[in-house]
Design an enzyme around this catalytic site. Structure first.
Site, PDB file in Angstrom:
ATOM      1  N   GLY A  92       0.859  -1.185   0.000  1.00  0.00           N
ATOM      2  CA  GLY A  92       0.000   0.000   0.000  1.00  0.00           C
ATOM      3  C   GLY A  92       0.889   1.227   0.000  1.00  0.00           C
ATOM      4  O   GLY A  92       1.841   1.306  -0.773  1.00  0.00           O
ATOM      5  N   HIS A 161       8.721  -3.361  -6.887  1.00  0.00           N
ATOM      6  CA  HIS A 161       8.065  -3.042  -8.168  1.00  0.00           C
ATOM      7  C   HIS A 161       9.066  -2.449  -9.159  1.00  0.00           C
ATOM      8  O   HIS A 161       8.690  -1.642 -10.019  1.00  0.00           O
ATOM      9  CB  HIS A 161       6.927  -2.026  -7.985  1.00  0.00           C
ATOM     10  CG  HIS A 161       5.820  -2.479  -7.085  1.00  0.00           C
ATOM     11  ND1 HIS A 161       4.815  -3.328  -7.497  1.00  0.00           N
ATOM     12  CD2 HIS A 161       5.556  -2.183  -5.786  1.00  0.00           C
ATOM     13  CE1 HIS A 161       3.979  -3.527  -6.494  1.00  0.00           C
ATOM     14  NE2 HIS A 161       4.402  -2.856  -5.444  1.00  0.00           N
ATOM     15  N   GLU A 196       8.733  -7.197 -10.126  1.00  0.00           N
ATOM     16  CA  GLU A 196       7.528  -7.931  -9.752  1.00  0.00           C
ATOM     17  C   GLU A 196       7.701  -9.408 -10.113  1.00  0.00           C
ATOM     18  O   GLU A 196       8.222  -9.740 -11.177  1.00  0.00           O
ATOM     19  CB  GLU A 196       6.310  -7.328 -10.446  1.00  0.00           C
ATOM     20  CG  GLU A 196       5.991  -5.935  -9.948  1.00  0.00           C
ATOM     21  CD  GLU A 196       4.687  -5.386 -10.497  1.00  0.00           C
ATOM     22  OE1 GLU A 196       4.137  -6.014 -11.420  1.00  0.00           O
ATOM     23  OE2 GLU A 196       4.229  -4.354  -9.990  1.00  0.00           O
TER      24      GLU A 196
END
Length: 237
Positions: A92, A161, A196
């Site tokens: 998040g 990421h 990822e």
């Protein structure tokens, strides 16, 4: 006892279901443990109850308890080793996650639990806070934590990421350019960019890359890393 930490780049890889690519790594990391204390504080646009239920649905083999539902989260973390529980931290917003951990005085209890041998699993923001600071997060600083100092399970920076893709016609900085800004100002601090579908695994005082490749940034150098690479040099300054 050495730390046992799994740092996933993301909760999804491509179009897969939530935690699908990470689930084999997660269950292997947990070994026989199936009782999870889940920390949902990186969630901002999702309620923490809903976030916990999402993780529970993705890991039906486990019992997932949101730390936010417990009357004394510090005590719960302090008792996690004796109760054979693991600590899992979702992704998040990294700033919101860290600010909440400081607000609730949970930084030290998490560190102490992991030092005892409690397994730790994080993805995205939950992995970002495993580095020395969160200064290489991709997130917007929507809230100001009292410090950028993080859990420091590894003595380097983490960039989950990681991708250097630049869409056609996009004139903003690429990820490499952003990370270069950090390494110019901090030439002796390594940054591990994990793509990822990849993860960093810390166990038995050894750090290795799992899954796809990644990149090590240090000063003005950029070096690729691959599955199985021994990255233990980044456990110590």
């Amino acid at each position: 006892m050495s730390a046992h930490v799994l740092m996933l780049s993301s909760s999804r890889a491509g179009e897969e279901e939530y935690l699908a690519h990470g689930k084999p790594h997660i269950l292997a990391h947990l070994d026989t443990i199936r009782d999870i204390l889940f920390i949902p504080y990186a969630g901002v646009t999702i309620s923490w109850d809903d976030y916990t239920q999402t993780v529970q649905a993705a890991l039906p083999e486990c019992t997932v308890t949101g730390l936010h539902t417990l009357a004394d989260p510090v005590l719960a973390l302090n008792n996690a080793y004796e109760k054979k529980q693991a600590v899992v931290v979702g992704g998040g917003n990294t700033f919101h996650l860290l600010a909440t951990l400081y607000q609730l005085a949970l930084m030290s209890p998490i560190k102490q639990a992991v030092a005892k041998g409690v397994p730790y699993i994080g993805w995205s923001a939950g992995s970002n806070i495993c580095g020395t600071t969160i200064r290489t997060t991709n997130d917007m600083p929507i809230i100001e934590p009292p410090s950028f100092d993080a859990l420091a399970f590894v003595q380097c920076q983490i960039n989950p990421h990681y991708s250097n893709y630049q869409p056609p016609g996009f004139n903003g900085e690429t990820r490499d350019q952003r990370l270069a800004e950090f390494t110019v100002l901090n030439p002796h601090t390594p940054v591990l960019g994990i793509r990822e579908g990849s993860a960093l695994l810390l166990t038995q005082d050894t750090l290795t890359l799992k899954g796809k490749s990644g990149v090590i940034f240090l000063g003005d150098t950029r070096k690729d890393m691959y599955e199985g690479d021994d990255l233990s040099q980044f456990l110590h300054q």
